[in-house]
Design a protein around this motif. Structure first.
Motif, PDB file in Angstrom:
ATOM      1  N   ASP A   1     -18.385  24.045  21.630  1.00  0.00           N
ATOM      2  CA  ASP A   1     -18.904  22.735  21.990  1.00  0.00           C
ATOM      3  C   ASP A   1     -18.094  21.626  21.319  1.00  0.00           C
ATOM      4  N   GLU A   2     -16.882  22.046  20.838  1.00  0.00           N
ATOM      5  CA  GLU A   2     -15.992  21.041  20.260  1.00  0.00           C
ATOM      6  C   GLU A   2     -15.614  19.999  21.305  1.00  0.00           C
ATOM      7  N   TYR A   3     -15.479  18.798  20.860  1.00  0.00           N
ATOM      8  CA  TYR A   3     -15.024  17.664  21.672  1.00  0.00           C
ATOM      9  C   TYR A   3     -16.061  17.194  22.693  1.00  0.00           C
ATOM     10  N   LEU A   4     -17.130  17.960  22.925  1.00  0.00           N
ATOM     11  CA  LEU A   4     -18.076  17.569  23.972  1.00  0.00           C
ATOM     12  C   LEU A   4     -18.866  16.326  23.581  1.00  0.00           C
ATOM     13  N   ASP A   5     -19.038  16.126  22.261  1.00  0.00           N
ATOM     14  CA  ASP A   5     -19.741  14.921  21.819  1.00  0.00           C
ATOM     15  C   ASP A   5     -18.971  13.653  22.170  1.00  0.00           C
ATOM     16  N   GLN A   6     -17.662  13.801  22.463  1.00  0.00           N
ATOM     17  CA  GLN A   6     -16.845  12.635  22.764  1.00  0.00           C
ATOM     18  C   GLN A   6     -16.897  12.239  24.243  1.00  0.00           C
ATOM     19  N   LEU A   7     -17.615  13.048  25.043  1.00  0.00           N
ATOM     20  CA  LEU A   7     -17.758  12.705  26.459  1.00  0.00           C
ATOM     21  C   LEU A   7     -18.848  11.656  26.648  1.00  0.00           C
ATOM     22  N   PRO A   8     -18.764  10.872  27.691  1.00  0.00           N
ATOM     23  CA  PRO A   8     -19.810   9.877  27.973  1.00  0.00           C
ATOM     24  C   PRO A   8     -21.163  10.548  28.199  1.00  0.00           C
ATOM     25  N   ARG A   9     -22.224   9.898  27.795  1.00  0.00           N
ATOM     26  CA  ARG A   9     -23.555  10.475  27.897  1.00  0.00           C
ATOM     27  C   ARG A   9     -23.960  10.743  29.341  1.00  0.00           C
TER      28      ARG A   9
END
Length: 453
Positions: free
Chosen positions: A331-339
């Motif tokens: 789930d790396e980098y997924l927090d950086q995607l738009p909500r």
């Protein structure tokens, strides 16, 4: 004057020994009525035809015996003797005839009530029987007791059948077996049929789901080629509507799988029933609920990526932004995607994206570095793009719509690089290092999966 033969015979016809009294045969006059009473008591006690025959034989015997003893000198005139004999015998015979006729009438009333299936009428008619009726026709009155006993059994069966309303098919089977036993008795077809009809009219009292169990048993019972076979057609007629109502109640209680099974069973057994179109429409809605249960279960257990399933209620995978539910090994980098591109709820997702372990991508640039705590230690870092293998499933169909690798670029060779690995680099070595992507970098990498042109 002589003893009149006719008077003696008529007097003895009363079975009270009056003929012997007229003949002054006192021992016979005492013995004859005692024997008559004994035979009458035997008739009432045994209630058998042979007892009645014995009484008739005795009656003929004393009449004939009185005739044979007559003709000897006597003290009364023939007219006086005949008058006495008639005054006693005629009332006795009239009483006997009256009770015999009454007994026949009672039997006829019982037969009529039985033929109408009226057990209350059977009991009421039988209760009219008096001692005289039993004496006049003991076997006939005794047979009425069989009808009354059968009615008592039927009343008990009817009461126990009410206990099946909860769906107790075992109890239902037991009571049908008892109905069969009563039906085997002569003349009980209508009484049994009435109890059966009353029960079949109350099968639905326990609610739709118990009715399904009862109707299924009735429909499938082994036919016996008698009135009880009405139950089979009654069960067949009750089952479609009961199955539908039961499915509806289970759906209302959110028992989606149970409701779906009910609808499927109904449609399979009764494809042309009047209720079947409604069942098909309701089943379509419930099937979507079951699909959602399956998807949620696979997502929760982490098995969706290995066993993808459809959820027909999911938004279409279409042009524009498609929200994704991310699953998999990273789930790396997924927090950086738009909500607005992500969701944790299957009902809002157009696609499920399964990610695998991050891989090293193409090299961008190699730069020299030294350790802050050891300036003499020189080594190189080769910054590489980040590669995330992905599989994209359209949730609405459960089908794989895209597979490949997402390549994320980012900043290479920053002036200062913090190494959190805790490893000590070897002098002059080159370390492969992933880039540090910005939010824009991550968005650009995943955009082709989530935003269709």
């Amino acid at each position: 004057m002589k003893d009149d033969r006719l008077a003696a015979a008529v007097g003895n016809a009363s079975l009270l020994g009056i003929g012997y009294v007229l003949l002054c045969r006192w021992r016979l006059a005492i013995a004859a009525p005692l024997i008559s009473v004994a035979l009458m008591l035997l008739v009432v006690a045994q209630k058998a035809l042979w007892c009645e025959i014995a009484l008739v034989v005795w009656w003929v015997a004393v009449v004939v015996h009185g005739w044979l003893l007559g003709g000897k000198p006597g003290t009364r005139s023939a007219t006086e003797q005949r008058l006495i004999a008639l005054c006693v015998t005629v009332p006795v015979l009239l009483v006997g005839v009256f009770f015999r006729v009454e007994a026949v009438g009672i039997q006829r009333d019982v037969a009529d009530a039985r033929a109408a299936g009226d057990c209350m009428g059977v009991t009421a008619a039988q209760q009219k029987a008096r001692y005289g009726d039993r004496l006049a026709d003991a076997p006939g009155i005794e047979r009425l007791g069989v009808d009354v006993e059968a009615c008592k059994q039927l009343q008990e069966i009817a009461l126990r059948l009410e206990g099946t309303w909860s769906g107790d098919v075992d109890l239902l089977g037991e009571q049908f077996a008892k109905l069969g036993e009563v039906l085997a008795k002569p003349g009980q077809e209508k009484t049994v049929e009435k109890v059966l009809d009353q029960y079949l009219g109350t099968v639905t009292k326990g609610g739709p789901c118990p009715t399904v169990a009862l109707a299924t048993w009735l429909r499938g019972r082994h036919q016996t080629q008698n009135v009880l076979d009405k139950a089979n057609s009654a069960g067949d007629g009750l089952l479609p509507d009961a199955q539908f109502e039961c499915a509806q109640s289970e759906a209302k209680a959110a028992k989606w799988r149970a409701a779906l099974g009910r609808y499927q069973e109904l449609i399979g057994q009764y494809p042309h029933a009047a209720i079947t179109p409604k069942a098909r429409a309701a089943m379509a809605l419930v099937a979507v609920k079951v699909e959602l249960l399956d998807v949620r279960g696979l997502v929760t257990s982490g098995e969706y990526c290995d066993k993808p399933a459809k959820y027909s209620g999911a938004p279409l995978y279409r042009r524009g932004v498609n929200r994704a539910l991310f699953l998999g090994e990273t789930d790396e980098y997924l927090d950086q995607l738009p909500r607005q591109w992500k969701t944790a709820v299957p009902t809002n997702a157009s696609v499920i994206i399964c990610t695998e372990t991050v891989e090293d991508g193409p090299a961008i640039r190699t730069c020299p570095y030294t350790r802050e705590d050891d300036p003499g230690l020189h080594f190189n870092r080769t910054f590489r793009k980040v590669v995330v293998p992905v599989k994209v499933y359209a949730l609405r169909t459960g089908k794989l719509v895209r597979t490949g690798k997402v390549t994320i670029t980012g900043e290479a060779c920053p002036l200062f690089y913090t190494d959190d690995s805790g490893l000590t680099p070897v002098y002059g070595s080159t370390i492969s290092t992933p880039v540090e992507p910005s939010d824009a970098n991550v968005r650009a990498a995943f955009q082709p999966l989530l935003v269709r042109r």
